[in-house]
Scaffold this active site. Structure first.
Site, mmCIF file in Angstrom:
data_model
loop_
_atom_site.group_PDB
_atom_site.id
_atom_site.type_symbol
_atom_site.label_atom_id
_atom_site.label_comp_id
_atom_site.label_asym_id
_atom_site.label_seq_id
_atom_site.Cartn_x
_atom_site.Cartn_y
_atom_site.Cartn_z
ATOM 1 N N ARG A 88 -129.423 14.080 37.357
ATOM 2 C CA ARG A 88 -128.435 13.885 36.273
ATOM 3 C C ARG A 88 -128.479 12.396 35.913
ATOM 4 O O ARG A 88 -128.297 11.545 36.784
ATOM 5 C CB ARG A 88 -127.017 14.298 36.711
ATOM 6 C CG ARG A 88 -126.853 15.815 36.720
ATOM 7 C CD ARG A 88 -125.405 16.224 36.781
ATOM 8 N NE ARG A 88 -124.727 16.071 35.505
ATOM 9 C CZ ARG A 88 -123.400 16.193 35.367
ATOM 10 N NH1 ARG A 88 -122.639 16.448 36.414
ATOM 11 N NH2 ARG A 88 -122.837 16.056 34.180
ATOM 12 N N GLN A 199 -113.711 21.206 32.745
ATOM 13 C CA GLN A 199 -113.435 20.676 34.099
ATOM 14 C C GLN A 199 -111.952 20.371 34.300
ATOM 15 O O GLN A 199 -111.453 20.425 35.421
ATOM 16 C CB GLN A 199 -114.239 19.391 34.347
ATOM 17 C CG GLN A 199 -115.738 19.591 34.479
ATOM 18 C CD GLN A 199 -116.435 19.327 33.171
ATOM 19 O OE1 GLN A 199 -115.900 19.640 32.100
ATOM 20 N NE2 GLN A 199 -117.623 18.773 33.230
ATOM 21 N N ASP A 240 -118.234 7.571 34.927
ATOM 22 C CA ASP A 240 -119.540 7.848 35.530
ATOM 23 C C ASP A 240 -120.378 6.583 35.657
ATOM 24 O O ASP A 240 -121.330 6.536 36.434
ATOM 25 C CB ASP A 240 -120.290 8.884 34.692
ATOM 26 C CG ASP A 240 -119.601 10.220 34.834
ATOM 27 O OD1 ASP A 240 -118.588 10.436 34.127
ATOM 28 O OD2 ASP A 240 -120.035 11.021 35.680
ATOM 29 N N LYS A 251 -116.762 11.200 30.588
ATOM 30 C CA LYS A 251 -116.876 12.509 29.951
ATOM 31 C C LYS A 251 -116.592 12.449 28.453
ATOM 32 O O LYS A 251 -115.660 11.765 28.028
ATOM 33 C CB LYS A 251 -115.911 13.472 30.651
ATOM 34 C CG LYS A 251 -115.881 14.890 30.147
ATOM 35 C CD LYS A 251 -117.238 15.552 30.086
ATOM 36 C CE LYS A 251 -117.967 15.566 31.414
ATOM 37 N NZ LYS A 251 -119.405 15.921 31.275
HETATM 38 O O1 MRU Z 1 -120.090 16.179 33.934
HETATM 39 P P1 MRU Z 1 -119.168 15.903 35.078
HETATM 40 O O2 MRU Z 1 -118.169 16.973 35.315
HETATM 41 O O3 MRU Z 1 -119.922 15.500 36.322
HETATM 42 O O4 MRU Z 1 -118.376 14.618 34.588
HETATM 43 C C1 MRU Z 1 -117.492 13.996 35.457
HETATM 44 C C2 MRU Z 1 -116.667 12.978 34.793
HETATM 45 O O5 MRU Z 1 -116.853 12.620 33.655
HETATM 46 C C3 MRU Z 1 -115.655 12.321 35.655
HETATM 47 O O6 MRU Z 1 -114.572 11.913 34.891
HETATM 48 C C4 MRU Z 1 -116.338 11.106 36.317
HETATM 49 O O7 MRU Z 1 -117.499 11.489 36.996
HETATM 50 C C5 MRU Z 1 -115.480 10.444 37.252
HETATM 51 S S1 MRU Z 1 -115.364 11.354 38.725
HETATM 52 C C6 MRU Z 1 -114.440 10.526 39.828
#
Ligand code: MRU
Length: 357
Positions: A88, A199, A240, A251
């Site tokens: 990813r 999510q 992220d 996100k």
């Molecule tokens: O695509 P995802 O569900 O992995 O995205 C996660 C997010 O955007 C979270 O807000 C981010 O990773 C912070 S997690 C502590």
């Protein structure tokens, strides 16, 4: 944190196998899945059985352990490390965790390599748990200040899942909320549904329910009107990848929430462990933004009246869809970064000051 009253971490190692909570099955089914090979770990990250920046970092570290269990061949381990990093692209924790583990293995004899990799993966997990706890202690002071002024329930808006399911324990954005609640401060969380994978609805609301924290799911576009009505006291989101200048990649939809918060004078905080800071990239345009399968938009999964999980098409058959998974919120819209070391202004000087050795 708790699921049906029982304490869990999101990932652990038992009898040569890595165990995870399969997040693609939540909220309707709680399934613990075993990862036995590095390919299992790569797949778990890709299909989002594990997700959230800190947790995919930890899974990648355990992925190296699984690779070593399969073969001591250095070329195989290096190739596996590269595939883990590529699984990813946006969350920096993945590369951070793999690089950290591989560096620890340099010059180690083959009979010791598994033990060292395993120690490192466990240390990455323990450190993340501690850092997230500190984020909670630091961030809960902001919630307490709001409560002391308002003398009424503090309404907090969050986006996606930056809860304990996205980390090892506590979460980033949710840790200040859990800590404030434990101090007896009345809190209520507006949970952005977070299309397309939901999510927020599927994971954040689920984990808040399990901890008995009052929360309400809203469609992603509802935050603006709630802010105009004075029904949001603060926003806290995760990230992220945060650049050293304070620009926050998170996100998709986070940026629009930050704009609405700015327009309505609602404080907008980002919670993160230092493993999510990218000290190298200087320009947000250089952050690799993951583009995922358009099927995540065109199809929706849920439980039918017979308790069966079904996936259905919700778009016209011939329509095209574009599925960018992350966006970048410029530092100027971020009130502060809540880290394990304290709360920092979203700027190069402040971050450098906080994280100088
Ligand atoms: O695509 P995802 O569900 O992995 O995205 C996660 C997010 O955007 C979270 O807000 C981010 O990773 C912070 S997690 C502590």
């Amino acid at each position: 944190m708790r699921i049906e009253g029982k304490e869990y971490r999101t990932i652990w190692y038992e009898e040569s196998v890595v165990k995870i909570i399969d997040q693609t099955k939540l909220p309707h089914n709680f399934v613990i899945k075993e990862l036995k090979t590095v390919k299992d770990a790569i797949n778990a990250i890709k299909v989002m059985e594990v997700r959230g920046a800190p947790l995919i970092g930890a899974t990648a570290a355990y992925g190296i352990v699984l690779a070593i269990q399969e073969s001591n061949d250095l070329e195989f381990i290096k190739k596996s490390a590269e595939e883990l990093i590529q699984s990813r692209p946006t969350a920096i924790n993945l590369k951070w965790a793999v690089d950290r583990t591989i560096q620890k293995l340099a010059g180690i004899n083959s009979d010791q390599i598994l033990r060292i990799a395993l120690n490192e993966a466990k240390e990455i997990c323990d450190e993340d748990e501690k850092f997230c706890e500190n984020i909670g202690i630091n961030g809960s002071k902001i919630i307490e200040e709001i409560y002391n002024k308002k003398k009424d329930t503090v309404n907090i808006l969050t986006h996606c899942n930056a809860g304990w399911l996205a980390t090892i324990n506590w979460g980033t954005a949710t840790s200040p909320i859990y800590h404030a609640y434990k101090k007896g401060i009345p809190v209520h969380v507006w949970v952005d549904e977070t299309r397309p994978r939901n999510q927020g609805a599927n994971l954040t609301s689920y984990e808040l329910n399990e901890e008995e924290i009052p929360n309400t799911i809203i469609a992603d576009n509802t935050g603006g009107i709630l802010m105009q009505r004075g029904e949001v006291d603060m926003c806290i989101v995760g990230t992220d990848r945060t650049l050293s200048n304070g620009d926050v990649c998170n996100k998709i939809g986070t940026y629009l929430k930050a704009l609405a918060a700015h327009d309505n004078n609602v404080p907008f905080y980002v919670a993160l462990p230092s493993s999510t800071i990218d000290w190298d990239i200087k320009d947000a345009k250089d952050i690799p933004i993951e583009e995922r399968n358009s099927e995540e938009l065109s199809h929706v999964e849920g439980m039918d009246e017979n308790n069966e999980i079904k996936k259905v098409l919700i778009y016209p058959n011939k329509s095209k869809a574009k599925n960018l998974a992350f966006d970048v919120t410029p530092a100027k819209y971020v009130t502060g970064l809540i880290t394990e070391r304290g709360i920092s202004e979203a700027s190069s000087d402040a971050l450098k000051q906080l994280f100088k050795k």
